[in-house]
Write an enzyme that holds these catalytic residues in place. Structure first.
Site, PDB file in Angstrom:
ATOM      1  CB  SER A 119      24.390  31.157  40.251  1.00  0.00           C
ATOM      2  OG  SER A 119      25.723  31.157  39.910  1.00  0.00           O
ATOM      3  CG  HIS A 140      26.085  25.858  39.484  1.00  0.00           C
ATOM      4  ND1 HIS A 140      25.961  25.809  40.846  1.00  0.00           N
ATOM      5  CD2 HIS A 140      26.322  27.158  39.177  1.00  0.00           C
ATOM      6  CE1 HIS A 140      26.114  27.028  41.333  1.00  0.00           C
ATOM      7  NE2 HIS A 140      26.324  27.864  40.340  1.00  0.00           N
ATOM      8  CD  GLU A 152      24.969  22.407  42.533  1.00  0.00           C
ATOM      9  OE1 GLU A 152      24.488  22.118  43.651  1.00  0.00           O
ATOM     10  OE2 GLU A 152      24.796  23.521  42.004  1.00  0.00           O
ATOM     11  CG  ASN A 190      24.850  28.589  45.417  1.00  0.00           C
ATOM     12  OD1 ASN A 190      25.849  28.420  46.123  1.00  0.00           O
ATOM     13  ND2 ASN A 190      24.922  29.069  44.191  1.00  0.00           N
TER      14      ASN A 190
HETATM   15  N1  LIG Z   1      31.321  33.944  40.241  1.00  0.00           N
HETATM   16  C1  LIG Z   1      30.937  32.804  40.786  1.00  0.00           C
HETATM   17  O1  LIG Z   1      31.369  32.425  41.883  1.00  0.00           O
HETATM   18  C2  LIG Z   1      29.975  31.911  40.041  1.00  0.00           C
HETATM   19  C3  LIG Z   1      29.826  30.576  40.433  1.00  0.00           C
HETATM   20  C4  LIG Z   1      28.997  29.746  39.695  1.00  0.00           C
HETATM   21  C5  LIG Z   1      28.311  30.254  38.612  1.00  0.00           C
HETATM   22  N2  LIG Z   1      28.447  31.566  38.264  1.00  0.00           N
HETATM   23  C6  LIG Z   1      27.712  32.037  37.086  1.00  0.00           C
HETATM   24  O2  LIG Z   1      28.628  32.091  35.989  1.00  0.00           O
HETATM   25  C7  LIG Z   1      28.248  33.129  35.078  1.00  0.00           C
HETATM   26  C8  LIG Z   1      29.432  34.056  34.845  1.00  0.00           C
HETATM   27  O3  LIG Z   1      29.837  34.592  36.076  1.00  0.00           O
HETATM   28  P1  LIG Z   1      31.234  35.339  36.242  1.00  0.00           P
HETATM   29  O4  LIG Z   1      31.421  35.535  37.702  1.00  0.00           O
HETATM   30  O5  LIG Z   1      32.299  34.666  35.471  1.00  0.00           O
HETATM   31  O6  LIG Z   1      30.913  36.732  35.543  1.00  0.00           O
HETATM   32  P2  LIG Z   1      31.928  37.820  34.970  1.00  0.00           P
HETATM   33  O7  LIG Z   1      31.224  39.111  35.016  1.00  0.00           O
HETATM   34  O8  LIG Z   1      33.264  37.698  35.617  1.00  0.00           O
HETATM   35  O9  LIG Z   1      32.119  37.387  33.433  1.00  0.00           O
HETATM   36  C9  LIG Z   1      31.122  37.419  32.470  1.00  0.00           C
HETATM   37  C10 LIG Z   1      31.777  37.591  31.104  1.00  0.00           C
HETATM   38  O10 LIG Z   1      30.824  37.336  30.092  1.00  0.00           O
HETATM   39  C11 LIG Z   1      31.060  38.249  29.031  1.00  0.00           C
HETATM   40  N3  LIG Z   1      29.853  38.354  28.220  1.00  0.00           N
HETATM   41  C12 LIG Z   1      28.697  38.949  28.519  1.00  0.00           C
HETATM   42  N4  LIG Z   1      27.813  38.785  27.506  1.00  0.00           N
HETATM   43  C13 LIG Z   1      28.438  38.057  26.555  1.00  0.00           C
HETATM   44  C14 LIG Z   1      28.053  37.557  25.285  1.00  0.00           C
HETATM   45  N5  LIG Z   1      26.861  37.749  24.798  1.00  0.00           N
HETATM   46  N6  LIG Z   1      28.956  36.847  24.594  1.00  0.00           N
HETATM   47  C15 LIG Z   1      30.181  36.620  25.067  1.00  0.00           C
HETATM   48  N7  LIG Z   1      30.596  37.064  26.272  1.00  0.00           N
HETATM   49  C16 LIG Z   1      29.730  37.785  27.007  1.00  0.00           C
HETATM   50  C17 LIG Z   1      31.455  39.522  29.719  1.00  0.00           C
HETATM   51  O11 LIG Z   1      32.148  40.397  28.849  1.00  0.00           O
HETATM   52  C18 LIG Z   1      32.331  38.997  30.870  1.00  0.00           C
HETATM   53  O12 LIG Z   1      33.696  38.924  30.474  1.00  0.00           O
HETATM   54  C19 LIG Z   1      27.028  33.776  35.691  1.00  0.00           C
HETATM   55  O13 LIG Z   1      25.885  33.205  35.129  1.00  0.00           O
HETATM   56  C20 LIG Z   1      27.135  33.423  37.171  1.00  0.00           C
HETATM   57  O14 LIG Z   1      25.884  33.396  37.819  1.00  0.00           O
HETATM   58  C21 LIG Z   1      29.267  32.397  38.941  1.00  0.00           C
END
Ligand SMILES: NC(=O)c1ccc[n+]([C@@H]2O[C@H](COP(=O)([O-])OP(=O)(O)OC[C@H]3O[C@@H](n4cnc5c(N)ncnc54)[C@H](O)[C@@H]3O)[C@@H](O)[C@H]2O)c1
Length: 679
Positions: A119, A140, A152, A190
């Site tokens: 993000s 994204h 995106e 965003n």
């Molecule tokens: N939550 C949102 O609304 C949103 C929206 C758009 C983008 N994002 C982006 O998406 C990404 C994930 O966000 P999220 O909310 O799903 O996070 P989250 O914490 O729910 O999930 C992340 C997952 O990644 C796993 N992980 C971490 N390191 C790892 C690795 N090396 N190999 C494999 N798995 C690994 C973790 O165990 C966890 O299950 C982030 O970069 C975030 O900025 C989030």
């Protein structure tokens, strides 16, 4: 170019949702996380969302089994080795992401493309960790990725055109609405959404209004279900807080959180949204929230981060606002918008009035939008109806832009063929119903007739062009969309393509050539079947009766078009040959013959099960629309195309003046069944 298997790294809230969406669309997905329990949690998330979809009748049990069968959950990163695309959705931590991409770079095959769902990080910087910067980009997604349709697409400095094309294909295959965004802080959405949340907290901090007043005003102004505080309570105050810090670090203090947002984050409590709405404060709140969005949206445009259309699309599709920032400026008037931004920027030393807004204000003109794009490559002109947020529905503006772009392509001596296509999921899913309702209510049916006549001249231009015109049917073509496709020389479809005439079900008849071209191509019996029943034919059935010429896979459709054009196989009017009908359609043709038609219309006579079903379907349609369509098809079948089209136009005033037309059109907007009275 193909996308058969996609790897997703991270089984958290985003990763599992992305996997679900991919598998729903028939693509194999490999979901990787570091521990088995996290993989299982991701699978449980998917199962839960799918079972809700079953409850709501979106999927059957059988379908969910198939979807789950396409997902492989694993802790072995090497399982993504042979994927076409890997999407990273792990923690928002630069080192974690970079190390992961380094590993993937070693494991994956040469041609695998990598994408990050970050993000806040720069795509170019993430790409610096690997040796395939040309095959790397940002994709994204928005929460919930299986439901929110916005995507995106963010190229980094070295991203190749092929990689962008693959991302576009991915977007099409998964039914997303893609917007193209530069690698800039907060990307497009965003960048204005986070300051919008933050400004709400500043209004609270300054005592301008209380939480319920701010939420209530925001809901009314942006026509959304939840105000900024309610939204933060659902999506998490930490995300909002951290996002303000990320933006402020890369941009300036204007983007930094208010003290009150920081306090709330530190308290680890949700906002208290109880209390009374104070209507006297609404105007102040409205102006500040609008000015925030206007200022940032114009700055984004000025910095060339995204187009005016994509910024608006981001707000409408991603945030579900009724209108995008630029459309809202038009609604309030550019003068008023400029004035509130002028007051607003005085409050914040780091802000200035965006020069584009100033220019627009001085021009005394509204923002204008491109809904029809033209791209010429390899001697093929591609005209894209680009209003995916409205299923590419046509209106006066779209038709006039189609006219303009088609004329440019047609006159260009380098163009050998012209392709008509729709952005996103639909080809063109009909016309703007609201336009018709408005005109009927204003007693201006003449305007509808004028608009339709103009549409005819544009379609006739397509029909009469010396260049072969191809309709690329990669989604739904309904009503006006089906009529535009039929004005092309041939239709090339994918399995997602479908075509139908729903008009008689909403009180009118196809008025943009549908009664005439359909009759010319497949005969009056099958034309009546399609128009009286509103049956939507899938691509293969449409091909079996001669309405569609080719059905190919989505990956092949563009190369098929190039092949036809370049091998000279595609000639003007080479399509629409009489075909040998499948048995079912032979039977249907018999029902709609002059001898049997009355039985099908009245439900009498000797009808078999299929006949009874067809008859019942027609009984729900508007009787005057059926009667007029029948008459126009019969009379038109003895005329040449031009005279037939004139005949079709000549009954428009009559059909749009009926009570059933208004009832039918209103029923679409109100999402209810129409009740036709035959008046
Ligand atoms: N939550 C949102 O609304 C949103 C929206 C758009 C983008 N994002 C982006 O998406 C990404 C994930 O966000 P999220 O909310 O799903 O996070 P989250 O914490 O729910 O999930 C992340 C997952 O990644 C796993 N992980 C971490 N390191 C790892 C690795 N090396 N190999 C494999 N798995 C690994 C973790 O165990 C966890 O299950 C982030 O970069 C975030 O900025 C989030």
């Amino acid at each position: 170019m193909k996308i058969r298997k996609v790897g997703v790294i991270g089984a958290g809230s985003m990763g599992s949702g992305i996997v679900q969406k991919i598998a729903q669309e028939g693509i194999t997905a490999v979901m990787v996380d570091v521990k088995e329990e996290f993989v299982q949690k991701g699978m449980e998330n998917i199962k839960k969302t799918l079972s809700k979809a079953v409850e709501r009748g979106i999927f059957t049990q059988e379908q969910t089994k198939e979807i789950l069968g396409r997902i492989k959950g694993t802790t072995e990163i090497k399982d993504v080795k042979d994927t076409d695309l890997v999407i990273e959705a792990v923690f928002e931590d630069m080192n974690v992401k970079k190390n992961l991409f380094k590993d993937l770079d070693k494991i994956c095959e040469e041609e695998t493309v990598f994408a990050s769902n970050t993000s806040s990080f720069s795509i170019t910087e993430l790409a610096s960790s690997i040796n395939r910067g040309d095959r790397f980009l940002g994709l994204h997604f928005f929460y919930h990725p299986a439901m929110n349709r916005l995507l995106e697409i963010i190229p980094g400095r070295d991203t190749s055109q092929d990689t962008i094309s693959l991302a576009e294909l991915f977007s099409r295959l998964t039914g997303k609405i893609a917007i193209h965004v530069k690698d800039a802080p907060g990307f497009a959405v965003n960048r204005f959404f986070v300051p919008w949340l933050n400004e709400a907290t500043r209004l609270l901090e300054e005592g301008v209004a209380n939480v319920p007043t701010i939420d209530d005003t925001a809901k009314k102004v942006f026509k959304i279900g939840m105000g900024p505080f309610e939204l933060m309570n659902v999506t998490g105050i930490p995300i909002a807080y951290h996002s303000t810090i990320g933006l402020a670090e890369k941009l300036d203090d204007f983007y930094l959180h208010s003290n009150c947002l920081k306090n709330q984050f530190e308290k680890r409590e949700n906002w208290d949204v109880s209390g009374e709405v104070d209507a006297t404060k609404a105007k102040m709140v409205e102006e500040r929230l609008l000015a925030t969005v206007f200022t940032v949206a114009c700055t984004l445009l000025e910095e060339d981060v995204a187009s005016i259309e994509d910024i608006d699309r981001g707000a409408k599709v991603g945030l579900r606002w009724a209108l995008g920032p630029f459309e809202i400026m038009n609604k309030y008037g550019i003068k008023h918008s400029y004035e509130i931004v002028t007051d607003f920027v005085e409050k914040y030393p780091k802000l200035k009035i965006p020069s584009l807004l100033k220019k627009q204000y001085e021009s005394k003109k509204e923002w204008s939008f491109n809904y029809v794009d033209l791209k010429i490559k390899d001697n093929i002109a591609r005209i894209t109806i680009n209003r995916p947020e409205a299923m590419n529905a046509i209106n006066e503006e779209v038709i006039s832009q189609l006219d303009r772009q088609f004329t440019i392509a047609d006159k260009n001596p380098n163009v050998k063929a012209i392709v008509l296509e729709g952005a996103g999921k639909a080809f063109i899913a009909g016309a703007d119903i609201q336009y018709f309702i408005k005109k009927i209510k204003e007693n201006k049916i003449d305007d509808i007739c004028r608009f339709t006549r103009y549409g005819h001249t544009v379609l006739n231009k397509i029909d009469a062009s010396e260049k072969p015109v191809i309709a690329k049917l990669d989604g739904l073509a309904l009503g006006g969309g089906a009529e535009i496709a039929l004005a092309a020389d041939i239709i090339i479809a994918t399995k997602k393509g479908s075509i139908g005439f729903p008009e008689t079900g909403i009180g009118i008849y196809p008025g943009l050539g549908g009664t005439q071209r359909t009759t010319q191509y497949i005969g009056k019996e099958l034309a009546k079947y399609l128009i009286f029943t509103g049956k939507i034919l899938d691509a293969e059935n449409a091909q079996s009766i001669g309405l569609v010429e080719y059905v190919v896979s989505p990956e092949e459709i563009d190369s098929k078009i190039s092949e036809l054009v370049n091998t000279g196989k595609l000639l003007k009017k080479s399509g629409k040959q009489m075909v040998k009908l499948p048995e079912e359609f032979e039977k249907i043709k018999e029902y709609f013959s002059d001898n049997n038609l009355q039985d099908v219309l009245s439900g009498g006579g000797e009808l078999n099960e299929l006949g009874k079903k067809i008859s019942k379907t027609i009984s729900y349609k508007a009787p005057i629309a059926i009667k007029l369509a029948n008459q126009i098809i019969d009379e038109g079948s003895h005329l040449n195309l031009n005279d037939g089209l004139e005949l079709e136009l000549s009954h428009l005033l009559e059909i749009f003046s009926t009570q059933d037309a208004l009832e039918g059109l209103n029923s679409v907007v109100m999402r209810r069944r129409p009740t036709f009275t035959g008046k």
